[in-house]
Scaffold this active site. Structure first.
Site, PDB file in Angstrom:
ATOM      1  N   GLU A 187       0.879  -1.172   0.000  1.00 64.34           N
ATOM      2  CA  GLU A 187       0.000   0.000   0.000  1.00 64.34           C
ATOM      3  C   GLU A 187       0.910   1.214   0.000  1.00 64.34           C
ATOM      4  OE1 GLU A 187      -2.856   1.894   3.275  1.00 64.34           O
ATOM      5  OE2 GLU A 187      -3.401  -0.164   2.727  1.00 64.34           O
TER       6      GLU A 187
ATOM      7  N   CYS B 258      -4.146   6.367   5.747  1.00 66.11           N
ATOM      8  CA  CYS B 258      -3.968   6.011   4.336  1.00 66.11           C
ATOM      9  C   CYS B 258      -5.079   6.578   3.464  1.00 66.11           C
ATOM     10  CB  CYS B 258      -3.949   4.493   4.174  1.00 66.11           C
ATOM     11  SG  CYS B 258      -2.729   3.661   5.190  1.00 66.11           S
TER      12      CYS B 258
END
Length: 293
Positions: free
Chosen positions: A49, A86
């Site tokens: 990620e 995130c």
């Protein structure tokens, strides 16, 4: 795994005993680990990620009816955890007008009152400061507001704006500034808004703020947004994440290295499982969970 450099992570990914890798960090770090994993004698999957600015598309009717309210909520999401989520909403896209002006005025007022916050590491803090400085020095970007200063090692929130034409002409404006920094893109009309959306890289989330009168304009874009993000949401912000079977915390590259999976939710277990079929096995040879009671 946490360490002060790159050596530990690189060594782990190269070790033949490791069969899969989960990583959260920079695009540079993620792609480096992907390269190591792919060059092994037995290549392994890397679930990295890496980079997402999580666009928020504001539609005209929603802005006219509650632009100031959305602006305040946006700042709460932007500054949550020093902006280190995130799914932090780093990009606002909207057609210019009185509604967008009301949003910006409200967001600027809320952000100006936000307290500086300590970031996770000195390296992350330095990278955030460099990203904010890059936007501040851009001739095509203007600063809308800044949060309150803190100690020398605390990061102040920042909000910028630019035009759609400048955003389309400068791909570097899409680069993630990890932290409580947001960029507003002013579009002249719906066509320019669609062009901005069409220029985006893969994302973890994309949020739409709509009222009933915006459904006709938003509906044709859904199929396009499905190709750009792992999670689409309406009238909210991506920083609210629930661990559930329906959760998808992933998205097309560069948000993740493999957009077919999730790092949050019960389906995440499949990242680290490999199916095995046992054909015509006598019961005594079956693994215990498969034996009939």
């Amino acid at each position: 795994m946490f360490d002060a450099g790159f050596e530990v992570g690189q060594t782990l990914v190269a070790d033949h005993r490791i069969r899969a890798v989960g990583f959260t960090g920079s695009r540079r770090g993620g792609t480096a680990l992907m390269k190591i994993a792919s060059e092994r004698k037995q290549p392994i999957p890397v679930y990295a990620e890496m980079s997402s600015i999580n666009p928020v598309i504001l539609y005209p009717n929603a802005l006219r009816s509650r632009g100031a309210e959305i602006g305040k909520s946006f700042v709460s999401s932007l500054t949550l955890g020093a902006g280190q989520f995130c799914t932090n909403p780093g990009l606002i896209i909207a057609v210019e007008g009185a509604g967008l002006d009301a949003f910006i005025e409200s967001a600027a007022a809320a952000l100006s009152e936000s307290q500086a916050q300590t970031m996770l590491t000195g390296g992350i803090f330095d990278a955030y400061c460099n990203g904010v400085a890059r936007l501040s020095s851009s001739s095509s970007v203007s600063q809308v507001a800044a949060g309150k200063d803190g100690t020398p090692h605390q990061a102040a929130a920042a909000l910028f704006e630019t035009t759609a034409a400048a955003f389309l002409a400068n791909p570097e404006l899409q680069e993630e500034v990890f932290g409580a920094s947001g960029l507003i893109v002013r579009c002249r009309d719906d066509e320019e808004l669609r062009r901005v959306v069409g220029s985006l890289e893969g994302q973890l989330t994309i949020a739409l703020h709509v009222d009933a009168g915006d459904i006709g304009a938003a509906s044709p874009m859904i199929s396009q947004l499905e190709l750009l993000a792992g999670r689409l949401l309406v009238n909210g912000f991506g920083t609210g994440v629930e661990v559930s079977p329906a959760m998808v915390h992933g998205g097309p590259y560069p948000a993740t290295s493999d957009g077919r999976s999730t790092s949050v939710g019960t389906l995440a277990i499949y990242r680290f499982l490999r199916p095995v079929s046992y054909q015509d096995f006598p019961v005594d040879l079956l693994p215990a969970p498969l034996k009939k009671s």
